[in-house]
Design a protein around this motif. Structure first.
Motif, PDB file in Angstrom:
ATOM      1  N   UNK A 126     -34.439 -93.007  22.343  1.00  0.00           N
ATOM      2  CA  UNK A 126     -35.383 -94.121  22.355  1.00  0.00           C
ATOM      3  C   UNK A 126     -35.928 -94.418  23.750  1.00  0.00           C
ATOM      4  N   UNK A 127     -35.141 -94.132  24.762  1.00  0.00           N
ATOM      5  CA  UNK A 127     -35.557 -94.444  26.125  1.00  0.00           C
ATOM      6  C   UNK A 127     -36.544 -93.395  26.642  1.00  0.00           C
ATOM      7  N   UNK A 128     -37.658 -93.851  27.201  1.00  0.00           N
ATOM      8  CA  UNK A 128     -38.703 -92.939  27.669  1.00  0.00           C
ATOM      9  C   UNK A 128     -38.224 -92.064  28.820  1.00  0.00           C
ATOM     10  N   UNK A 129     -37.433 -92.643  29.707  1.00  0.00           N
ATOM     11  CA  UNK A 129     -36.932 -91.874  30.846  1.00  0.00           C
ATOM     12  C   UNK A 129     -35.990 -90.768  30.383  1.00  0.00           C
ATOM     13  N   UNK A 130     -35.190 -91.076  29.365  1.00  0.00           N
ATOM     14  CA  UNK A 130     -34.291 -90.062  28.819  1.00  0.00           C
ATOM     15  C   UNK A 130     -35.083 -88.934  28.155  1.00  0.00           C
ATOM     16  N   UNK A 131     -36.218 -89.293  27.553  1.00  0.00           N
ATOM     17  CA  UNK A 131     -37.082 -88.267  26.971  1.00  0.00           C
ATOM     18  C   UNK A 131     -37.541 -87.283  28.039  1.00  0.00           C
ATOM     19  N   UNK A 132     -37.899 -87.812  29.188  1.00  0.00           N
ATOM     20  CA  UNK A 132     -38.347 -86.960  30.292  1.00  0.00           C
ATOM     21  C   UNK A 132     -37.228 -86.030  30.760  1.00  0.00           C
ATOM     22  N   UNK A 133     -36.017 -86.576  30.810  1.00  0.00           N
ATOM     23  CA  UNK A 133     -34.869 -85.776  31.250  1.00  0.00           C
ATOM     24  C   UNK A 133     -34.605 -84.631  30.275  1.00  0.00           C
ATOM     25  N   UNK A 134     -34.634 -84.947  28.973  1.00  0.00           N
ATOM     26  CA  UNK A 134     -34.391 -83.918  27.960  1.00  0.00           C
ATOM     27  C   UNK A 134     -35.505 -82.874  27.971  1.00  0.00           C
ATOM     28  N   UNK A 135     -36.738 -83.327  28.139  1.00  0.00           N
ATOM     29  CA  UNK A 135     -37.864 -82.396  28.220  1.00  0.00           C
ATOM     30  C   UNK A 135     -37.697 -81.464  29.416  1.00  0.00           C
ATOM     31  N   UNK A 136     -37.284 -82.046  30.529  1.00  0.00           N
ATOM     32  CA  UNK A 136     -37.041 -81.270  31.750  1.00  0.00           C
ATOM     33  C   UNK A 136     -35.961 -80.216  31.506  1.00  0.00           C
ATOM     34  N   UNK A 166     -45.475 -69.520  24.930  1.00  0.00           N
ATOM     35  CA  UNK A 166     -46.359 -70.510  24.315  1.00  0.00           C
ATOM     36  C   UNK A 166     -45.737 -71.911  24.370  1.00  0.00           C
ATOM     37  N   UNK A 167     -44.429 -71.987  24.142  1.00  0.00           N
ATOM     38  CA  UNK A 167     -43.755 -73.289  24.215  1.00  0.00           C
ATOM     39  C   UNK A 167     -43.795 -73.819  25.645  1.00  0.00           C
ATOM     40  N   UNK A 168     -43.510 -72.940  26.599  1.00  0.00           N
ATOM     41  CA  UNK A 168     -43.517 -73.343  28.009  1.00  0.00           C
ATOM     42  C   UNK A 168     -44.898 -73.847  28.427  1.00  0.00           C
ATOM     43  N   UNK A 169     -45.931 -73.127  28.010  1.00  0.00           N
ATOM     44  CA  UNK A 169     -47.297 -73.525  28.355  1.00  0.00           C
ATOM     45  C   UNK A 169     -47.639 -74.876  27.720  1.00  0.00           C
ATOM     46  N   UNK A 170     -47.116 -75.104  26.512  1.00  0.00           N
ATOM     47  CA  UNK A 170     -47.425 -76.343  25.792  1.00  0.00           C
ATOM     48  C   UNK A 170     -46.795 -77.566  26.455  1.00  0.00           C
ATOM     49  N   UNK A 171     -45.550 -77.435  26.911  1.00  0.00           N
ATOM     50  CA  UNK A 171     -44.857 -78.619  27.454  1.00  0.00           C
ATOM     51  C   UNK A 171     -44.964 -78.729  28.975  1.00  0.00           C
ATOM     52  N   UNK A 172     -45.416 -77.678  29.615  1.00  0.00           N
ATOM     53  CA  UNK A 172     -45.495 -77.687  31.082  1.00  0.00           C
ATOM     54  C   UNK A 172     -46.361 -78.818  31.636  1.00  0.00           C
ATOM     55  N   UNK A 173     -47.533 -79.118  31.028  1.00  0.00           N
ATOM     56  CA  UNK A 173     -48.357 -80.210  31.563  1.00  0.00           C
ATOM     57  C   UNK A 173     -47.683 -81.581  31.494  1.00  0.00           C
ATOM     58  N   UNK A 174     -46.621 -81.709  30.700  1.00  0.00           N
ATOM     59  CA  UNK A 174     -45.925 -82.983  30.563  1.00  0.00           C
ATOM     60  C   UNK A 174     -44.857 -83.181  31.635  1.00  0.00           C
ATOM     61  N   UNK A 196     -41.351 -81.545  39.911  1.00  0.00           N
ATOM     62  CA  UNK A 196     -40.214 -81.063  39.121  1.00  0.00           C
ATOM     63  C   UNK A 196     -40.360 -79.580  38.796  1.00  0.00           C
ATOM     64  N   UNK A 197     -41.588 -79.154  38.511  1.00  0.00           N
ATOM     65  CA  UNK A 197     -41.831 -77.736  38.224  1.00  0.00           C
ATOM     66  C   UNK A 197     -41.492 -76.872  39.431  1.00  0.00           C
ATOM     67  N   UNK A 198     -41.834 -77.372  40.614  1.00  0.00           N
ATOM     68  CA  UNK A 198     -41.531 -76.638  41.843  1.00  0.00           C
ATOM     69  C   UNK A 198     -40.025 -76.527  42.049  1.00  0.00           C
ATOM     70  N   UNK A 199     -39.311 -77.611  41.765  1.00  0.00           N
ATOM     71  CA  UNK A 199     -37.853 -77.596  41.908  1.00  0.00           C
ATOM     72  C   UNK A 199     -37.215 -76.615  40.923  1.00  0.00           C
ATOM     73  N   UNK A 200     -37.760 -76.558  39.718  1.00  0.00           N
ATOM     74  CA  UNK A 200     -37.244 -75.618  38.715  1.00  0.00           C
ATOM     75  C   UNK A 200     -37.439 -74.184  39.187  1.00  0.00           C
ATOM     76  N   UNK A 201     -38.625 -73.902  39.709  1.00  0.00           N
ATOM     77  CA  UNK A 201     -38.920 -72.556  40.183  1.00  0.00           C
ATOM     78  C   UNK A 201     -37.979 -72.157  41.314  1.00  0.00           C
ATOM     79  N   UNK A 202     -37.735 -73.087  42.225  1.00  0.00           N
ATOM     80  CA  UNK A 202     -36.825 -72.811  43.339  1.00  0.00           C
ATOM     81  C   UNK A 202     -35.402 -72.610  42.842  1.00  0.00           C
ATOM     82  N   UNK A 203     -35.017 -73.411  41.873  1.00  0.00           N
ATOM     83  CA  UNK A 203     -33.669 -73.307  41.307  1.00  0.00           C
ATOM     84  C   UNK A 203     -33.441 -71.947  40.654  1.00  0.00           C
ATOM     85  N   UNK A 204     -34.459 -71.455  39.952  1.00  0.00           N
ATOM     86  CA  UNK A 204     -34.317 -70.197  39.223  1.00  0.00           C
ATOM     87  C   UNK A 204     -34.340 -68.974  40.134  1.00  0.00           C
ATOM     88  N   UNK A 205     -34.852 -69.128  41.332  1.00  0.00           N
ATOM     89  CA  UNK A 205     -34.952 -67.974  42.227  1.00  0.00           C
ATOM     90  C   UNK A 205     -33.916 -67.997  43.349  1.00  0.00           C
TER      91      UNK A 205
END
Length: 225
Positions: free
Chosen positions: A59-69, A109-117, A122-131
Motif C-alpha cells: 500500500x505504501x508508495x515508497x515501498x512500491x518504488x523499492x520493490x520496483x527497484x 521488453x520488461x526492463x524497457x517497460x519499467x525502466x522509465x519508472x 538509481x539506474x546508474x547505481x544499478x549499472x555500477x553494482x552489476x559491473x
C-alpha cells in the motif's frame, strides 16, 4: 507512483503486441511449434503476474518504488546471466539455445517497460553494482597490478559493452521495428526529408484573423457561401 501505472506498462496493448510479434518471429525463425511458443508465453505471463501480485499487497508508495527497484535489479541480473550464457554458447558451439534467446529478449521488453519508472540516479547505481566486483583483491606486482587482474578488468569491460549492445539492439527493435543499421539510417533520412519538405511548404505561409491560413506553394481556393 501508482500501481495502475506499473500495470499499464506491463499490460498495455503496445507491450502485448510487441511480445506477440517477437514470439512469432522467434517461432518462425527457429521453426518452433505453437506449443513451444505458448510455453514461452506462459513463462512470461507467470513472471509478470507474480511480480504484480506482490505489488498488489503493498500500500505504501515508497515501498512500491523499492520493490520496483529490486525487481529491475533481479531481471537485469537474469538478463545478464542469459546473455553471458548465449555468448559462450555462440563461441563454443556456433549457436545458442533458442529458448535462452527468446527469454533474454522478452526480459528486455520488461526492463524497457519499467525502466522509465526508475530514477536516473538509481539506474546508474544499478549499472555500477552489476559491473563492479563484490570483492576486489589487489595482488601487488612491480608494475602495480597483476596481469591477471588487468585481464579480468578488460574482460569485464568487454562483457559490459556487449551486454549494452544487446540491450540497445532490443530497444531499437521495439521502438523502430528494426535494429539493422541500414534500415535505421533510411528511417532517419526519410524523417529529415519530411521535415525539410514541411518547412519548405510553410515558409511563405501567413495567418489572417487566426482562422484562414494561406501557404505559399499551395493553391488555395476561397468560395463564397
Amino acid at each position: 507512483m501508482e500501481l495502475k501505472i506499473i500495470k499499464d506498462r506491463l499490460q498495455n496493448e503496445s507491450f502485448a503486441r510487441s511480445v506477440k510479434e517477437n514470439l512469432e518471429d522467434w517461432s518462425k525463425g527457429f521453426e518452433r511449434s505453437k506449443e513451444d511458443e505458448q510455453k514461452i508465453h506462459e513463462w512470461l505471463n507467470t513472471l509478470i503476474n507474480n511480480f504484480l501480485k506482490i505489488l498488489e499487497d503493498i500500500e505504501d508508495e515508497e515501498e512500491l518504488r523499492v520493490i520496483l527497484f529490486s525487481k529491475y535489479v533481479e531481471l537485469k541480473c537474469l538478463w545478464k546471466q542469459l546473455n553471458t550464457q548465449i555468448q559462450y554458447q555462440n563461441f563454443n558451439k556456433g549457436e545458442a539455445d533458442p529458448q535462452l534467446l527468446i527469454q533474454a529478449s522478452l526480459i528486455t521488453y520488461i526492463l524497457i517497460a519499467i525502466e522509465p519508472l526508475i530514477h536516473e540516479k538509481d539506474l546508474l547505481e544499478i549499472q555500477q553494482f552489476l559491473t563492479k566486483p563484490i570483492r576486489e583483491i589487489l595482488i601487488e606486482e612491480p608494475n602495480g597490478m597483476s596481469s591477471s587482474n588487468e585481464s579480468d578488468s578488460i574482460a569485464g569491460q568487454l562483457d559490459q559493452q556487449i551486454s549494452s549492445l544487446y540491450y540497445d539492439k532490443e530497444k531499437l527493435f521495439q521502438n523502430l521495428g528494426t535494429c539493422e543499421p541500414k534500415e535505421i539510417i533510411s528511417i532517419i533520412k526519410s524523417m529529415r526529408e519530411q521535415v525539410a519538405d514541411l518547412k519548405s511548404e510553410m515558409q511563405d505561409s501567413c495567418l489572417i484573423d487566426g482562422t484562414i491560413q494561406f501557404t505559399g506553394k499551395r493553391k488555395v481556393r476561397i468560395m463564397k457561401a
